[in-house]
Design an enzyme around this catalytic site. Structure first.
Site, PDB file in Angstrom:
ATOM      1  CG  ASN A 166      -0.400   0.725   2.407  1.00  0.00           C
ATOM      2  OD1 ASN A 166      -0.443   1.955   2.484  1.00  0.00           O
ATOM      3  ND2 ASN A 166       0.142  -0.054   3.352  1.00  0.00           N
ATOM      4  CB  THR A 179       4.113  10.526   5.300  1.00  0.00           C
ATOM      5  OG1 THR A 179       2.716  10.227   5.313  1.00  0.00           O
ATOM      6  CG2 THR A 179       4.314  12.006   5.563  1.00  0.00           C
ATOM      7  CE  LYS A 201       1.950  -0.144  12.810  1.00  0.00           C
ATOM      8  NZ  LYS A 201       0.553  -0.332  12.366  1.00  0.00           N
TER       9      LYS A 201
END
Length: 343
Positions: free
Chosen positions: A113, A183, A222
Site C-alpha cells: 500500500n 509520507t 509504531k
C-alpha cells in the site's frame, strides 16, 4: 458468511480492485452488525491480559490502517478483538496518494500500500469515535496519530501535539506513527535524536493533558521493520527514558526481496503480510532483550494463524495486532488466534 464462508466470498472480493473491495467489505460488515448478524457466531473465548496498564479481554487487536476515520469501530469491535486501533489521523483532512495505491500479492499472502495517511481529518475522526459504542461498552480503543504530508519535518511535533490534544479524552491509548513509508521523510523521525526530541514534546503535552483530564493515557510508538540493531537499541533506550509505555513492532517494510518476482511486487509503498513475519520477530526479540520486561510490545506483521500469534508472544510481545491476515483469512482468524493464545 462472515466467520465460516469467507473462503467462498474471497474470490469475489479479490476480483475487485483492492481498495474498492476493502471499502465494500467494511460497508457490508457495518450492515451485518446493524442487523445483528455478527452476534450469531457466539462469544470469543476469554484470554485476559494487561497491556500498558489496560485490562484486555484478550491480547488480539486490530492494527491501525483498516479503519482510518473510525467509521466502523462498533462493527469491527463485534469480531472478537481484545482491542482496536483506529487511524492514522492527521490534523487536516488529506486525500492521500493517487489511485491505484493498494495491491494484493496473493502468491505471497501480502499487500503493498501507498495510501499516504488518507483521512478526513481530526474533527470527523473525533466525531466518529464519540458516537461509537465500543469504548463505552468496555472495549479498549487505541487512536493512531500522524502528521500531514505538507507539514515540514521540523514542524512535525506541532501536528502530533495537535492530534494528541484532540484525541486524548477519547482514547484508551495513543500511538505515535513515525514509521509509515508513504509520507515523505517520516521514517527519519525514528532516529535516536529526532525521536527523542519529538517524544519529549509529545510526553510534555501528555503530562499537561493528564492534569486537565485527570487521567494518564498510555503512549505507544509504531516503528518500522527495516531498522538495524543500533537503531532498535536506541529506540529501546529512549522510549522508557521519556515515559513512553509501549512500542508497536512493526509497520510495513520497504524490502522487496521476497516479492520482486511477483506481479505488483515492485510497486512503491509498504509491504505487509507474510513476508514481514520474520522481520517483525527479529525486531521484537531485539527490543525485548534491550528494554527488559517493563516496556509493552505489540507484535504485528504476518499473523495468519494461532501459531503465528504465539510466535510473536514467544519473541517477547505482550499482545498482537492483525491486518493483512484478516484480508486473506477472514474474521475467523481473530477467534483462532484468541483460542491459540488462551491455550
Amino acid at each position: 458468511m462472515l466467520f465460516n464462508a469467507y473462503p467462498l466470498a474471497r474470490p469475489l472480493l479479490f476480483a475487485l480492485d483492492a481498495e474498492a473491495a476493502h471499502d465494500l467489505t467494511l460497508r457490508n460488515l457495518a450492515r451485518a452488525h446493524r442487523l445483528g448478524i455478527t452476534r450469531c457466531a457466539g462469544p470469543t473465548p476469554l484470554a485476559p491480559t494487561t497491556l500498558m496498564g489496560l485490562r484486555l479481554k484478550n491480547p488480539v487487536g486490530l492494527a491501525a490502517g483498516l479503519d482510518k476515520n473510525g467509521d466502523y469501530i462498533d462493527a469491527l469491535g463485534s469480531l472478537g478483538f481484545g482491542f482496536l486501533e483506529i487511524g492514522t489521523v492527521t490534523p487536516r483532512a488529506q486525500p492521500g496518494n493517487p489511485k491505484p495505491r493498494l495491491f494484493r500479492l496473493p502468491e505471497a499472502e501480502a499487500l503493498i500500500n501507498r495510501l499516504g495517511f488518507n483521512n478526513q481529518g481530526l474533527p470527523a475522526f473525533v466525531a466518529n469515535v464519540q458516537k461509537s459504542r465500543f469504548r463505552r461498552e468496555g472495549g479498549i480503543l487505541g487512536l493512531n496519530i500522524g502528521k500531514n504530508a505538507d507539514t515540514p519535518l521540523e514542524n512535525a511535533a506541532d501536528d502530533y501535539v495537535t492530534c494528541l490534544e484532540a484525541v486524548y479524552p477519547h482514547a484508551d491509548y495513543v500511538t505515535v506513527n513515525v514509521s509509515s513509508p508513504n509520507t515523505k521523510n517520516l521514517r527519519s523521525l525514528q532516529g535516536g535524536d529526532e525521536l527523542g526530541q519529538l517524544l519529549a514534546r509529545i510526553t510534555e503535552a501528555r503530562a499537561r493533558l493528564a492534569d486537565i483530564h485527570g487521567r494518564r493515557v498510555p503512549l505507544a510508538v509504531k516503528i518500522a521493520p527495516d531498522l538495524d540493531e543500533g537503531q532498535i537499541d536506541a529506540i529501546a533506550d529512549v522510549l522508557p527514558s521519556l515515559g513512553v509505555d509501549g512500542v508497536i513492532a512493526t509497520n510495513t517494510t520497504l524490502a522487496r526481496d521476497a516479492v520482486a518476482h511477483l506481479r505488483h511486487g515492485n510497486e512503491t509503498g509498504g509491504l505487509s503480510g507474510r513476508p514481514v513475519r520474520e522481520k517483525s520477530l527479529v525486531v521484537i526479540e531485539r527490543l525485548r532483550r534491550r528494554a527488559g520486561p517493563d516496556l509493552a510490545i505489540i507484535g504485528v506483521g504476518g499473523i495468519f494463524s494461532a501459531e503465528d500469534a504465539r510466535a510473536k508472544i514467544a519473541a517477547g510481545a505482550n499482545a498482537v495486532q492483525i491486518y493483512t491476515g484478516l484480508i486473506y483469512r477472514g474474521p475467523g482468524l481473530v477467534r483462532d488466534c484468541v483460542r491459540g493464545l488462551a491455550g
